[in-house]
Every structure is written in structure tokens, then in C-alpha cells.
Design a protein around this motif. Structure first.
Motif, PDB file in Angstrom:
ATOM      1  N   VAL A 189       0.838  -1.202   0.000  1.00  0.00           N
ATOM      2  CA  VAL A 189       0.000   0.000   0.000  1.00  0.00           C
ATOM      3  C   VAL A 189       0.870   1.247   0.000  1.00  0.00           C
ATOM      4  O   VAL A 189       0.679   2.170  -0.804  1.00  0.00           O
ATOM      5  N   VAL A 190       1.853   1.282   0.893  1.00  0.00           N
ATOM      6  CA  VAL A 190       2.715   2.463   1.005  1.00  0.00           C
ATOM      7  C   VAL A 190       3.545   2.660  -0.260  1.00  0.00           C
ATOM      8  O   VAL A 190       3.654   3.772  -0.792  1.00  0.00           O
ATOM      9  N   VAL A 191       4.124   1.581  -0.776  1.00  0.00           N
ATOM     10  CA  VAL A 191       5.014   1.695  -1.930  1.00  0.00           C
ATOM     11  C   VAL A 191       4.235   2.051  -3.192  1.00  0.00           C
ATOM     12  O   VAL A 191       4.663   2.927  -3.975  1.00  0.00           O
ATOM     13  N   THR A 192       3.096   1.395  -3.431  1.00  0.00           N
ATOM     14  CA  THR A 192       2.347   1.680  -4.657  1.00  0.00           C
ATOM     15  C   THR A 192       1.757   3.085  -4.659  1.00  0.00           C
ATOM     16  O   THR A 192       1.655   3.708  -5.726  1.00  0.00           O
ATOM     17  N   VAL A 193       1.394   3.609  -3.491  1.00  0.00           N
ATOM     18  CA  VAL A 193       0.920   4.994  -3.438  1.00  0.00           C
ATOM     19  C   VAL A 193       2.049   5.955  -3.800  1.00  0.00           C
ATOM     20  O   VAL A 193       1.825   6.989  -4.438  1.00  0.00           O
ATOM     21  N   ALA A 194       3.272   5.604  -3.421  1.00  0.00           N
ATOM     22  CA  ALA A 194       4.407   6.495  -3.687  1.00  0.00           C
ATOM     23  C   ALA A 194       4.822   6.475  -5.151  1.00  0.00           C
ATOM     24  O   ALA A 194       5.383   7.464  -5.654  1.00  0.00           O
ATOM     25  N   ILE A 195       4.576   5.381  -5.863  1.00  0.00           N
ATOM     26  CA  ILE A 195       5.049   5.249  -7.242  1.00  0.00           C
ATOM     27  C   ILE A 195       4.251   6.156  -8.172  1.00  0.00           C
ATOM     28  O   ILE A 195       3.017   6.157  -8.145  1.00  0.00           O
ATOM     29  N   GLY A 196       4.953   6.918  -8.980  1.00  0.00           N
ATOM     30  CA  GLY A 196       4.291   7.812  -9.922  1.00  0.00           C
ATOM     31  C   GLY A 196       5.181   8.976 -10.288  1.00  0.00           C
ATOM     32  O   GLY A 196       6.312   9.102  -9.781  1.00  0.00           O
ATOM     33  N   PRO A 197       4.696   9.855 -11.154  1.00  0.00           N
ATOM     34  CA  PRO A 197       5.538  10.950 -11.645  1.00  0.00           C
ATOM     35  C   PRO A 197       5.760  12.073 -10.649  1.00  0.00           C
ATOM     36  O   PRO A 197       6.583  12.958 -10.905  1.00  0.00           O
TER      37      PRO A 197
ATOM     38  N   THR B  50      -3.033  -7.735  -2.737  1.00  0.00           N
ATOM     39  CA  THR B  50      -1.689  -7.303  -3.120  1.00  0.00           C
ATOM     40  C   THR B  50      -1.493  -7.372  -4.628  1.00  0.00           C
ATOM     41  O   THR B  50      -0.922  -6.454  -5.248  1.00  0.00           O
ATOM     42  N   PHE B  51      -1.969  -8.461  -5.233  1.00  0.00           N
ATOM     43  CA  PHE B  51      -1.802  -8.639  -6.674  1.00  0.00           C
ATOM     44  C   PHE B  51      -2.472  -7.511  -7.468  1.00  0.00           C
ATOM     45  O   PHE B  51      -1.874  -6.934  -8.379  1.00  0.00           O
TER      46      PHE B  51
END
Length: 366
Positions: free
Chosen positions: A43-51, A323-324
Motif C-alpha cells: 500500500v505504502v510503496v504503490t501509493v508512492a510510485i508515480g511521476p 496485493t496482486f
């Protein structure tokens, strides 16, 4: 279906030998702890990923502040832009994807058990086609505000039609059975798909084609906190109920006759679980569209890791499904940035070869 516990039936019994099949309580707790930690970290990592260039610590800062923990942790207010990106844009999308993935995975486990069909998924009863028909109707009319309601109504109508057809065809022949239910679901699914195609061909104009196609392929791009409330609420209530039926689903593994001998009221339980699966799937599809392969692949993958006992299979499938789908949606919005793919394309691209690999492994094992 009333299958006697013959030798042929015993050959279809899922293997419960070995460490994976006899998962101890301690190993189950380890699996649950590990998958839960992976989910929270994702949750934390995917929210951070982006431009926007955010870091996991930026995400944790915003979340802690929003939860009222700023003073307790001695941290100040986060940057306004970071707060808007994390809390208003990405967090609702990630949490919706997690809830949808968890719900579809647990529904897939239940459907595969009830129908004793390894190819079953949550959409087997025509739910996705019914929801697609309802969504297409309101999109061509321009009533996008009521799209989730129309999708849910469409999926519910498909369920009622499927179960009515299966029940009517089974009168005098043992009542509702998995085989008749599957056939009725396929018929209703094809009818609803044809109706959806007709609506699109006859009425869609301009950008409506893109809107409808995006919804049909599945997407959580427009998720809001309302979407989180609907999907997470449905998973917490209905998904938790399904996850608590492990012993009942274990009984269904050996056929209706064996389940009845173990004291399970077969017809009532099957109707009840099918209804819960349909309501949960309808709630999820109304917010995300028809995302394929999650409810089909995840149960098989988890079954390879922990065995066929539903006590472990149900909760671990929920956690792995959440998660997937979070990571699949992250790929959908970043691989071709600034353009986004519907997440259903990503799940299909991953799911199809994985399913082929599982079939190959199953063949080699047999």
C-alpha cells in the motif's frame, strides 16, 4: 448434484498430504503474518510510485497526519501538494484495488468449491455480463452518476435469472446442481453480452465507445473514498462471512452426498453462498468494472503454496488477491505513462501465461 463417494469421486479429492496439505496452525500464522506485512508495505510503496516523485516516507507522513497521529509522533503538517496526491488521488485508488482484489479472490475460491469446477470464477453466474449491460445502458444515455447503481442492478438481475433458470431446469431432477447452475450462468452471460453489444452498436457515439470499453475491461482510475467505502465495506462484511466457511467448503469437496452425511444442509448452504458471492461480486464490479483472472488465478496459485484446506486458502487468497491487484493497477498507470491501461488488460496479460503454467504443472504432477 448427488455424487456418491465412489472411487472416481475419490480421485478428484484435492491432495492434502504433505506439508502444504496439512498446514499447521503455526505455519498458517506465519503465512498470514507474511502476506499481511506484504500487503501493508505494498500500500505504502504503490501509493508512492508515480511521476510526482514521492517517497514511502512522504506517504507515511501524510497518512499519519490524516489519521490524527501528527502530534503524537511529533511531525508537522505535510506538503499541500503531497497531501492532495496521496490522500485524494492515489490512496482511494490503491485501497479500492486492494478491496476488489481481495473480494474477487475469495469469491473465486468459493465458486470453485461449490461447483467443483477448477475453471470457475466470480463471474460464472453471468454477473459481469449483467453488470456490463447495466453500465453500457447508462453510459450511452450519459447518466454516468448512476453507473455503479446500474451495474449492481444489472449483476443482481443476471443472478436472479441464472438461479431461476437453474432451479426451473432442475425440478424433479435433484434441484439446484453445480452443472445446471454453470450452464444457466453461461446462457445468461451470453444473452447479456449480446444485449450489451447491441446497445453499443446501436446507441454509442463519439467518446462513449472509449468510456464503455474502459469500463468493460476494468479500471479503478476514477476511484474515490466512496468507492473505498463500498468495496471495503462489502469485503469486510460479505468477504469475512465467506472466509469463515472453510469447514463447509471442505465438506463440499467430496460431493453433495458426502457433505450431507457430514450434516451440511446442501441445498440451503449452496443457495446462501451463491447469493453472498453474487452480492459481493456485484458490489465490486459496480466500482471497478469486470476485472478478469483475479478470481480464477489467485485461488490456484495460493492452493499450490498452502494446499487445498479452506481454513488457510480463503484468508490467504484474500490477502494475495489484494496485493496482486494493487500492483497490477500500478503497472497499468505507470508502464505507458502518461497514458493508462485498463487494469483488466494487465491482469489478463499476467493471468493467461500463469494459468497456462499452472495447467502444465498440474499435468506434470498427475
Amino acid at each position: 448434484m448427488t455424487d456418491a463417494p465412489t472411487a472416481s469421486a475419490r480421485t478428484t479429492r484435492p491432495s492434502t498430504s504433505g506439508a502444504a496439505g496439512t498446514l499447521s496452525r503455526g505455519r498458517l500464522l506465519v503465512w498470514l503474518g507474511g502476506t499481511t506485512a506484504a500487503l501493508l508495505a505494498s500500500v505504502v510503496v504503490t501509493v508512492a510510485i508515480g511521476p510526482a516523485g514521492l517517497t514511502p516516507s512522504d506517504v507515511a507522513h501524510v497518512v499519519a497526519t490524516r489519521l490524527g497521529l501528527g502530534d503524537l509522533l511529533g511531525i508537522g503538517a505535510p506538503d499541500t501538494l503531497a497531501d492532495g496526491i496521496v490522500w485524494q488521488l492515489r490512496m482511494p485508488r490503491v485501497l479500492t484495488a486492494a478491496a476488489v482484489g481481495a473480494g474477487l479472490a475469495v469469491c473465486g475460491v468459493v465458486m470453485q468449491s461449490l461447483t467443483r469446477n477448477p475453471l470457475a470464477d466470480p463471474y460464472l453466474l453471468g454477473l459481469s455480463s449483467g453488470a456490463s449491460f447495466g453500465a453500457a445502458c447508462v453510459l450511452v444515455l450519459g447518466w454516468t452518476a448512476v453507473l455503479p447503481v446500474a451495474a449492481f442492478v444489472g449483476s443482481t438481475a443476471a443472478l436472479v435469472t441464472t438461479l431461476a433458470l437453474a432451479s426451473a431446469s432442475g425440478r424433479g431432477a435433484g434441484g439446484l446442481s453445480p452443472a445446471r447452475t454453470v450452464l444457466a450462468g453461461l446462457a445468461v452471460s451470453q444473452l447479456a453480452a449480446a444485449a450489451t453489444s447491441f446497445v453499443i452498436f446501436w446507441s454509442a457515439k463519439g467518446d462513449q465507445y472509449r468510456e464503455i470499453l474502459s469500463w468493460l475491461l476494468g479500471s479503478v482510475a476514477g476511484a474515490t473514498w466512496t468507492s473505498v467505502a463500498v468495496t471495503a465495506g462489502a469485503v469486510l462484511v460479505l468477504g469475512t462471512l465467506l472466509a469463515s466457511t472453510g469447514s463447509v467448503l471442505d465438506a463440499f469437496t467430496f460431493g453433495d452426498t458426502s457433505a450431507a452425511a457430514l450434516g451440511v444442509p446442501v441445498a440451503r448452504v449452496r443457495w446462501g453462498l451463491l447469493l453472498v458471492v453474487a452480492l459481493l461480486t456485484g458490489a465490486l464490479v459496480s466500482q471497478s468494472g469486470a476485472i478478469g483472472f483475479v478470481g480464477l488465478i489467485l485461488p490456484h496459485a495460493v492452493r499450490l503454496l498452502v494446499g487445498a484446506r479452506h481454513r488457510a486458502l480463503l484468508p490467504l487468497s484474500m490477502l494475495c488477491g489484494a496485493t496482486f491487484l494493487m500492483w497490477a493497477d500500478t503497472l497499468a498507470r505507470t508502464v505507458f505513462a502518461p497514458r493508462e491501461l485498463p487494469v483488466g488488460i494487465v491482469t489478463a496479460a499476467i493471468g493467461a501465461p500463469v494459468f497456462a503454467l499452472l495447467l502444465w504443472k498440474g499435468r506434470a504432477r498427475s
